[in-house]
Design an enzyme around this catalytic site. Structure first.
Site, short mmCIF file in Angstrom:
data_model
loop_
_atom_site.label_atom_id
_atom_site.label_comp_id
_atom_site.label_asym_id
_atom_site.label_seq_id
_atom_site.Cartn_x
_atom_site.Cartn_y
_atom_site.Cartn_z
N ARG A 40 -18.75 12.87 -55.17
CA ARG A 40 -19.94 12.94 -54.30
C ARG A 40 -20.81 11.69 -54.42
O ARG A 40 -22.04 11.78 -54.34
CB ARG A 40 -20.79 14.17 -54.63
CG ARG A 40 -20.11 15.48 -54.31
CD ARG A 40 -20.42 15.91 -52.89
NE ARG A 40 -19.66 17.08 -52.51
CZ ARG A 40 -20.16 18.31 -52.45
NH1 ARG A 40 -21.42 18.51 -52.74
NH2 ARG A 40 -19.41 19.31 -52.09
N ARG A 44 -26.83 12.79 -51.27
CA ARG A 44 -28.29 12.88 -51.12
C ARG A 44 -29.11 12.18 -52.20
O ARG A 44 -30.31 11.99 -52.03
CB ARG A 44 -28.70 14.35 -51.02
CG ARG A 44 -28.56 14.89 -49.61
CD ARG A 44 -28.94 16.33 -49.54
NE ARG A 44 -28.02 17.12 -50.35
CZ ARG A 44 -28.21 18.40 -50.64
NH1 ARG A 44 -29.28 19.03 -50.22
NH2 ARG A 44 -27.32 19.05 -51.38
N ARG A 53 -28.86 10.73 -42.84
CA ARG A 53 -28.82 12.18 -42.59
C ARG A 53 -30.09 12.68 -41.90
O ARG A 53 -30.08 13.75 -41.29
CB ARG A 53 -28.57 12.93 -43.90
CG ARG A 53 -27.13 12.88 -44.37
CD ARG A 53 -26.22 13.84 -43.61
NE ARG A 53 -26.43 15.21 -44.09
CZ ARG A 53 -27.08 16.15 -43.43
NH1 ARG A 53 -27.59 15.88 -42.24
NH2 ARG A 53 -27.23 17.36 -43.92
N ASP A 89 -15.33 16.20 -45.63
CA ASP A 89 -15.49 17.43 -46.40
C ASP A 89 -14.16 18.16 -46.43
O ASP A 89 -13.38 18.08 -45.48
CB ASP A 89 -16.57 18.33 -45.80
CG ASP A 89 -16.97 19.40 -46.81
OD1 ASP A 89 -17.80 19.10 -47.69
OD2 ASP A 89 -16.41 20.50 -46.77
N TYR A 166 -12.89 29.82 -49.11
CA TYR A 166 -13.94 29.69 -48.09
C TYR A 166 -13.54 30.39 -46.79
O TYR A 166 -14.37 31.00 -46.11
CB TYR A 166 -14.22 28.21 -47.79
CG TYR A 166 -15.05 27.53 -48.85
CD1 TYR A 166 -16.43 27.65 -48.87
CD2 TYR A 166 -14.45 26.79 -49.86
CE1 TYR A 166 -17.20 27.04 -49.84
CE2 TYR A 166 -15.20 26.17 -50.85
CZ TYR A 166 -16.58 26.30 -50.83
OH TYR A 166 -17.33 25.70 -51.80
O1 1CP Z 1 -17.08 12.84 -53.16
C1 1CP Z 1 -17.52 12.29 -52.15
O2 1CP Z 1 -18.49 11.50 -52.18
C2 1CP Z 1 -16.81 12.47 -50.82
C3 1CP Z 1 -17.32 13.44 -49.93
C4 1CP Z 1 -17.17 14.93 -50.21
C5 1CP Z 1 -16.15 15.63 -50.85
C6 1CP Z 1 -14.96 15.10 -51.59
C7 1CP Z 1 -18.09 15.87 -49.72
C8 1CP Z 1 -19.29 15.53 -48.97
N1 1CP Z 1 -17.60 17.11 -50.02
C9 1CP Z 1 -16.45 17.00 -50.72
C10 1CP Z 1 -15.57 18.06 -51.21
C11 1CP Z 1 -16.06 19.46 -51.21
N2 1CP Z 1 -16.78 20.12 -50.25
C12 1CP Z 1 -15.76 20.38 -52.24
C13 1CP Z 1 -14.93 20.08 -53.43
C14 1CP Z 1 -15.63 19.37 -54.51
C15 1CP Z 1 -16.80 20.07 -55.13
O3 1CP Z 1 -16.58 21.08 -55.83
O4 1CP Z 1 -17.93 19.60 -54.97
C16 1CP Z 1 -16.34 21.60 -51.89
C17 1CP Z 1 -16.30 22.89 -52.69
C18 1CP Z 1 -16.98 21.43 -50.64
C19 1CP Z 1 -17.69 22.46 -49.87
C20 1CP Z 1 -19.07 22.03 -49.56
N3 1CP Z 1 -19.39 21.10 -48.63
C21 1CP Z 1 -20.27 22.43 -50.18
C22 1CP Z 1 -20.38 23.39 -51.34
C23 1CP Z 1 -20.92 24.69 -50.92
C24 1CP Z 1 -20.65 25.72 -51.95
O5 1CP Z 1 -19.77 26.53 -51.69
O6 1CP Z 1 -21.32 25.70 -52.99
C25 1CP Z 1 -21.33 21.76 -49.56
C26 1CP Z 1 -22.81 21.90 -49.82
C27 1CP Z 1 -20.74 20.90 -48.60
C28 1CP Z 1 -21.44 19.93 -47.72
C29 1CP Z 1 -21.29 18.54 -48.19
N4 1CP Z 1 -20.07 17.89 -48.36
C30 1CP Z 1 -20.29 16.58 -48.75
C31 1CP Z 1 -21.71 16.40 -48.86
C32 1CP Z 1 -22.38 15.12 -49.24
C33 1CP Z 1 -22.30 17.62 -48.51
C34 1CP Z 1 -23.79 17.91 -48.42
C35 1CP Z 1 -24.22 17.61 -47.03
C36 1CP Z 1 -25.60 17.02 -47.01
O7 1CP Z 1 -26.52 17.73 -47.37
O8 1CP Z 1 -25.76 15.87 -46.59
#
Ligand code: 1CP
Length: 357
Positions: A40, A44, A53, A89, A166
């Site tokens: 990540r 943010r 964003r 994502d 999911y």
């Molecule tokens: O790592 C990076 O910088 C690349 C981008 C990336 C990756 C690899 C994002 C951006 N998401 C992910 C993978 C991802 N997405 C996972 C696996 C890794 C982990 O455990 O963190 C999972 C479970 C998700 C699902 C997801 N997408 C969530 C989690 C929700 C939950 O169930 O708790 C969330 C909040 C997102 C949105 C998201 N994805 C990525 C970002 C930066 C965001 C937040 C969006 C924002 O507010 O700008």
């Protein structure tokens, strides 16, 4: 620091390095200090990310190659990590399979048509990533052309179990009720879904490699919730399909799960070439179980970046010592928290890279 998205991204200067240290370490090589990237890393905690964003929705950023390219490069410009990870994502490819996915303000992902029955699963669409996810593949080509050769680009998908979680729950799998109901009540349907997701993962990752990613990572965030027995019967077979089919592409393949220490002997059989550890798993114990052919990625507790300088520095030193600078890619044990001060990342890198002096 340039944040405007309408202008061409600022060029990231190349060095004279002949090859990527990330790729060398991920292939088991000795690299001192270990290469580093953060899960990540585009997100943010970065003001330049928040700025983008504030004007664009999350899915809009993922689906607009220029924006996805820009936010992927932001942490590289600021910190010059050894690898960039495509901004996208894990849930994105569920859309062309038929998911009605949204990311609302202040809540995580929601799928309004969750899978509950065999007919729901049978209705899932197969898709050709080169036709349905063209924006992602275009973003990869743009990023690769902007990145100097020695900075690797990582592509990723969600592992079948985590995506199924999911897709069945319709959002964050808590408390896994519908998933366990399907796993135990209708295992053939659960397996059919896992196979569909594995096939999708193979096709999508192969298209990403063709577009220019140098390595791939499978995110299996929720597999750590499974018992070893459940992991071996309902999860591992599909990981094997993915890693076996991608092996001929000869790119490093990382498997990451959260809380997966009890699964390491199963993970060892999956065919992944790098294993991402969370912060609870000691590197030495993991190496013992995984053997010397598998590289290790991790595993600074992301919460340590919310503490003080002395703690950050001593934890970085401890992890570098445990990794022995051989087959070790430095990373966090899970994604960086949005409230992380940028200065904490600077301190972490100073300690890590200071080891070079
Ligand atoms: O790592 C990076 O910088 C690349 C981008 C990336 C990756 C690899 C994002 C951006 N998401 C992910 C993978 C991802 N997405 C996972 C696996 C890794 C982990 O455990 O963190 C999972 C479970 C998700 C699902 C997801 N997408 C969530 C989690 C929700 C939950 O169930 O708790 C969330 C909040 C997102 C949105 C998201 N994805 C990525 C970002 C930066 C965001 C937040 C969006 C924002 O507010 O700008």
């Amino acid at each position: 620091m340039k944040t405007a998205h309408n202008s061409l991204p600022e060029r990231i200067p190349a060095t004279t390095a002949a090859e990527s240290e990330y790729l060398r370490a991920a292939r088991g090589g000795k690299v001192s200090p270990p290469p580093v990237w953060l899960m990540r890393q585009a997100g943010r905690y970065l003001p330049e990310y928040r700025e983008i964003r504030s004007r664009h929705g999350f899915l809009e950023v993922c689906n607009t190659p220029e924006l996805a390219c820009e936010v992927t490069l932001q942490p590289i410009r600021r910190f010059r990590f050894d690898a960039a990870i495509l901004f996208s994502d894990i849930l994105l490819p569920l859309i062309p399979m038929g998911a009605d996915l949204s990311f609302g303000k202040n809540h995580g992902p929601r799928i309004s048509n969750p899978l509950r029955t065999r007919s729901d699963v049978e209705k899932l669409k197969r898709f050709e990533p080169r036709e349905s996810l063209t924006a992602v593949l275009k973003a990869i080509r743009m990023i690769r052309s902007e990145l100097p050769r020695e900075i690797a680009l990582i592509g990723f998908v969600g592992a079948p179990f985590t995506l199924a979680s999911y897709f069945i729950e319709g959002g964050k799998p808590d408390p896994f009720a519908n998933i366990k109901r399907m796993m135990y009540g209708d295992p053939k349907v659960f397996d059919l879904l896992s196979k569909r997701l594995a096939d999708m993962g193979v096709e999508y990752l192969a298209a990403m490699v063709e577009a220019g990613v140098d390595a791939v990572q499978l995110f299996d965030t929720w597999a750590g919730h499974l018992s070893e027995l459940e992991f071996r019967s309902r999860c591992l077979p599909y990981l094997k399909i993915i890693f076996e089919q991608l092996a001929p592409l000869a790119v490093p393949m990382t498997y990451f799960t959260l809380g997966g220490m009890h699964l390491l002997s199963g993970i060892r059989e999956s065919g992944s070439t790098v294993v991402g550890l969370d912060w609870r798993t000691p590197i030495a114990a993991a190496r013992n179980t995984l053997g010397s052919d598998i590289a290790i990625q991790g595993n600074l507790d992301p919460a340590i970046l919310l503490t003080d300088e002395t703690t950050i520095r001593s934890e970085v030193r401890r992890i570098v010592a445990e990794g022995k600078q051989e087959g070790h890619v430095f990373n966090l044990g899970h994604g960086i928290f949005p409230q992380t001060p940028v200065t904490s990342v600077e301190i972490m890198l100073d300690e890590l890279r200071g080891a070079k002096k």
